[in-house]
Design a protein around this motif. Structure first.
Motif, mmCIF file in Angstrom:
data_model
loop_
_atom_site.group_PDB
_atom_site.id
_atom_site.type_symbol
_atom_site.label_atom_id
_atom_site.label_comp_id
_atom_site.label_asym_id
_atom_site.label_seq_id
_atom_site.Cartn_x
_atom_site.Cartn_y
_atom_site.Cartn_z
ATOM 1 N N TRP A 58 0.717 -1.120 0.015
ATOM 2 C CA TRP A 58 0.167 -0.105 0.032
ATOM 3 C C TRP A 58 0.862 1.139 -0.008
ATOM 4 O O TRP A 58 0.755 2.046 0.951
ATOM 5 C CB TRP A 58 -1.225 0.142 1.117
ATOM 6 N N SER A 81 1.790 4.778 -0.796
ATOM 7 C CA SER A 81 0.810 5.741 -1.002
ATOM 8 C C SER A 81 0.971 6.551 -2.354
ATOM 9 O O SER A 81 0.407 7.059 -3.063
ATOM 10 C CB SER A 81 0.658 6.738 -0.059
ATOM 11 N N THR A 82 2.390 6.495 -2.710
ATOM 12 C CA THR A 82 2.716 7.628 -3.922
ATOM 13 C C THR A 82 2.460 6.733 -5.080
ATOM 14 O O THR A 82 1.887 7.186 -6.060
ATOM 15 C CB THR A 82 4.330 7.716 -3.830
ATOM 16 N N ASN A 105 0.009 4.316 -5.287
ATOM 17 C CA ASN A 105 -1.491 4.284 -5.172
ATOM 18 C C ASN A 105 -2.275 5.626 -5.587
ATOM 19 O O ASN A 105 -3.251 5.759 -6.123
ATOM 20 C CB ASN A 105 -2.335 3.720 -4.071
ATOM 21 N N ARG A 106 -1.355 6.942 -5.534
ATOM 22 C CA ARG A 106 -2.068 7.928 -5.642
ATOM 23 C C ARG A 106 -1.796 8.380 -6.977
ATOM 24 O O ARG A 106 -2.641 9.357 -7.534
ATOM 25 C CB ARG A 106 -1.305 9.313 -5.049
ATOM 26 N N VAL A 159 -6.760 4.901 -4.245
ATOM 27 C CA VAL A 159 -6.154 6.144 -3.529
ATOM 28 C C VAL A 159 -6.729 6.153 -1.965
ATOM 29 O O VAL A 159 -6.173 6.463 -1.185
ATOM 30 C CB VAL A 159 -6.373 7.321 -4.159
ATOM 31 N N MET A 160 -8.203 6.159 -1.993
ATOM 32 C CA MET A 160 -8.932 6.423 -0.674
ATOM 33 C C MET A 160 -8.523 5.300 0.073
ATOM 34 O O MET A 160 -8.361 5.241 1.324
ATOM 35 C CB MET A 160 -10.171 6.738 -1.018
ATOM 36 N N CYS A 184 -5.958 3.213 0.301
ATOM 37 C CA CYS A 184 -4.549 3.322 0.838
ATOM 38 C C CYS A 184 -4.480 4.187 1.760
ATOM 39 O O CYS A 184 -3.785 3.810 2.971
ATOM 40 C CB CYS A 184 -3.522 3.872 -0.428
ATOM 41 N N ASP A 185 -4.968 5.443 1.721
ATOM 42 C CA ASP A 185 -5.125 6.508 2.844
ATOM 43 C C ASP A 185 -5.672 5.796 4.045
ATOM 44 O O ASP A 185 -5.131 6.269 5.011
ATOM 45 C CB ASP A 185 -5.495 7.644 2.104
ATOM 46 N N LEU A 186 -6.583 5.636 4.027
ATOM 47 C CA LEU A 186 -7.463 4.845 5.071
ATOM 48 C C LEU A 186 -6.545 3.669 5.808
ATOM 49 O O LEU A 186 -6.758 3.779 6.883
ATOM 50 C CB LEU A 186 -8.910 4.427 4.760
ATOM 51 N N GLN A 208 -3.446 3.492 5.694
ATOM 52 C CA GLN A 208 -2.243 4.008 6.408
ATOM 53 C C GLN A 208 -2.657 4.697 7.796
ATOM 54 O O GLN A 208 -1.892 5.000 8.698
ATOM 55 C CB GLN A 208 -1.612 5.003 5.506
ATOM 56 N N ASN A 209 -3.834 5.464 7.551
ATOM 57 C CA ASN A 209 -4.478 6.007 8.715
ATOM 58 C C ASN A 209 -4.616 5.252 9.908
ATOM 59 O O ASN A 209 -4.521 5.363 10.964
ATOM 60 C CB ASN A 209 -5.634 6.892 8.403
#
Length: 151
Positions: free
Chosen positions: A121, A123-124, A126-127, A135-136, A138-140, A142-143
């Motif tokens: 995952w 982030s770079t 997946n963004r 993208v979403m 991946c961000d969630l 990581q959060n």
């Protein structure tokens, strides 16, 4: 009917984790730590799930070692049967992981760690994806890992 691959199952695993995160955000704080029923041995209700996720991560490290490090196998044709053997070990573990609903933050964290161990995952990467869900998610993911590390 085709069989499901790991790439098919993991988005469902991510969606399950996200649903748990959303539910945790709406839940009363006292319900997040209360076990549904007292266990005589005092175990985490997600102990089995956590153990399965740990096993999945262990197997993923075993697979990664075939590509990097001192035990790597450079020849693709020689490495492939070893990778397939590890995946065959992972498949029943994965099937059981996705069949169990996490009931604690520790269980959600374990599922998230298994997902990250398998897919990283990044982030770079997946963004740059054209799929907004990637993208979403991946961000969630990581959060969730960051928040679970706090508590």
């Amino acid at each position: 009917m085709r069989s499901l691959s790991r790439r098919d199952i993991f988005p469902a695993l991510g969606a399950t984790a996200l649903a748990g995160i959303a539910a945790a955000g709406l839940a009363k704080p006292e319900t997040l730590t209360a076990a549904p029923a007292a266990k005589p041995e005092g175990k985490n209700p997600d102990a089995r799930l956590i153990a399965l996720c740990d096993e999945f991560c262990r197997l993923e490290r075993k697979s990664e070692a075939l590509f990097e490090g001192p035990t790597r196998i450079d020849d693709d044709d020689e490495r492939t049967p070893h990778v397939i053997a590890v995946m065959n070990e992972q498949d029943p573990v994965l099937d059981e992981i996705v069949s169990i609903k996490a009931t604690t933050l520790a269980g959600l964290k374990a599922k998230t760690e298994a997902l990250v161990a398998w897919d990283k995952w990044d982030s770079t990467l997946n963004r740059k994806s054209h799929l907004r869900a990637d993208v979403m998610l991946c961000d969630l993911v990581q959060n969730l890992l960051a928040v679970s590390a706090l508590g």
